[in-house]
Design a protein around this motif. Structure first.
Motif, PDB file in Angstrom:
ATOM      1  N   ARG A  91       5.951  -6.057  -5.185  1.00 23.68           N
ATOM      2  CA  ARG A  91       5.297  -4.331  -5.407  1.00 23.68           C
ATOM      3  C   ARG A  91       4.446  -3.908  -4.587  1.00 23.68           C
ATOM      4  O   ARG A  91       3.828  -2.914  -5.228  1.00 23.68           O
ATOM      5  N   VAL A  92       3.553  -4.973  -4.719  1.00 24.85           N
ATOM      6  CA  VAL A  92       1.964  -3.807  -4.131  1.00 24.85           C
ATOM      7  C   VAL A  92       1.790  -4.664  -1.903  1.00 24.85           C
ATOM      8  O   VAL A  92       2.327  -6.135  -2.105  1.00 24.85           O
ATOM      9  N   ARG A  93       1.275  -3.966  -1.689  1.00 23.73           N
ATOM     10  CA  ARG A  93       0.425  -4.298  -1.018  1.00 23.73           C
ATOM     11  C   ARG A  93      -0.867  -3.561  -0.386  1.00 23.73           C
ATOM     12  O   ARG A  93      -1.080  -2.761  -0.723  1.00 23.73           O
ATOM     13  N   TYR A 151       1.745   1.097  -4.271  1.00 23.90           N
ATOM     14  CA  TYR A 151       2.205   0.195  -5.225  1.00 23.90           C
ATOM     15  C   TYR A 151       3.366   0.732  -6.144  1.00 23.90           C
ATOM     16  O   TYR A 151       3.630   1.861  -5.275  1.00 23.90           O
ATOM     17  N   ASP A 152       5.002   0.521  -5.673  1.00 23.93           N
ATOM     18  CA  ASP A 152       5.854   0.804  -5.779  1.00 23.93           C
ATOM     19  C   ASP A 152       6.170   0.508  -7.506  1.00 23.93           C
ATOM     20  O   ASP A 152       6.569   0.043  -7.813  1.00 23.93           O
ATOM     21  N   ALA A 153       5.675   1.670  -8.316  1.00 22.93           N
ATOM     22  CA  ALA A 153       5.958   1.974  -9.729  1.00 22.93           C
ATOM     23  C   ALA A 153       7.202   1.738  -9.444  1.00 22.93           C
ATOM     24  O   ALA A 153       7.936   1.515 -11.394  1.00 22.93           O
ATOM     25  N   LEU A 154       8.220   3.119  -9.562  1.00 21.80           N
ATOM     26  CA  LEU A 154       9.858   2.766  -9.539  1.00 21.80           C
ATOM     27  C   LEU A 154      10.259   2.582  -8.191  1.00 21.80           C
ATOM     28  O   LEU A 154       9.923   2.705  -7.216  1.00 21.80           O
ATOM     29  N   SER A 155      11.631   2.458  -8.160  1.00 15.10           N
ATOM     30  CA  SER A 155      11.865   1.693  -6.879  1.00 15.10           C
ATOM     31  C   SER A 155      12.048   3.544  -6.045  1.00 15.10           C
ATOM     32  O   SER A 155      12.526   2.781  -4.599  1.00 15.10           O
ATOM     33  N   ARG A 190       4.556   8.642  -2.541  1.00 12.28           N
ATOM     34  CA  ARG A 190       5.672   8.886  -1.537  1.00 12.28           C
ATOM     35  C   ARG A 190       6.527   8.486  -2.675  1.00 12.28           C
ATOM     36  O   ARG A 190       6.952   7.720  -3.236  1.00 12.28           O
ATOM     37  N   LEU A 191       8.057   9.630  -1.726  1.00 13.93           N
ATOM     38  CA  LEU A 191       8.686  10.014  -2.817  1.00 13.93           C
ATOM     39  C   LEU A 191      10.129   8.869  -1.737  1.00 13.93           C
ATOM     40  O   LEU A 191       9.788   9.162  -0.505  1.00 13.93           O
TER      41      LEU A 191
END
Length: 191
Positions: A91-93, A151-155, A190-191
């Motif tokens: 989930r993190v880059r 960070y991908d907080a949600l999908s 980013r959505l």
């Protein structure tokens, strides 16, 4: 009159260009990677840099500038060393890239003072318009870094940030190179 004021303006210009690079990458783990590299490149002068005839171009910050070309310009050269470290988790880059470059024959500007206008009966009067000419500086150095985090907080939602820093210096004249923003940062979703 341009050819009379600019020796060497006539004739043809040919630039043989060469570039090469080498990189190496090593995985420290499944998530972490390091990379190093070296590159060499050349860039010919543009037609504007070679032949501008006192044009009013928005190249220098204040905008009131007259730019003169220089048909005797040499091609730029750049030697650059890079180092990068990246992490890629589920989930993190994130990553950080640093570089150092030196550039023989870098194309920059020479301030030739304010433009003057000859008024009959009064003589020459200086205007606020500055005159610049394209020149090669013997040595320029550029160094800096850029980094990113996401960070991908949600999908469907990823907060991110980037940071870029460049320090560019004309070593021959001991002054900063114009037109290079030293620090740029972005934060967004980013959505």
């Amino acid at each position: 009159t341009y050819n009379a004021n600019m020796p060497g303006a006539q004739g043809t210009k040919d630039f043989f260009l060469f570039s090469a690079f080498a990189t190496s990458e090593y995985k420290l783990s499944d998530e972490w990677t390091v990379q190093t590299g070296y590159g060499y490149a050349q860039r010919p002068p543009t037609l504007t840099e070679l032949y501008a005839g006192g044009s009013f171009l928005g190249l220098i910050q204040n905008g009131l500038n007259s730019i003169q070309g220089n048909p005797n310009l040499r091609k730029e050269q750049l030697h650059q060393i890079d180092f990068t470290i990246r992490a890629d988790y589920e989930r993190v880059r994130t990553g950080l890239h640093a570089f150092y470059a030196f550039a023989p024959d870098y194309i920059t500007y020479l301030n030739q003072g304010n433009f003057s206008v000859n008024i009959p009966g009064s003589g020459p009067v200086l205007t606020p318009i500055q005159r610049f000419q394209f020149i090669n500086t013997n040595m320029a150095t550029l160094y800096g870094f850029d980094g990113y985090f996401e960070y991908d907080a949600l999908s469907w939602l990823t907060p991110f940030g980037t940071l870029n820093f460049v320090e560019a210096w004309d070593q021959t004249r001991d002054e900063a190179l114009p037109g290079i923003p030293p620090l740029v940062t972005r934060v967004g979703l980013r959505l």
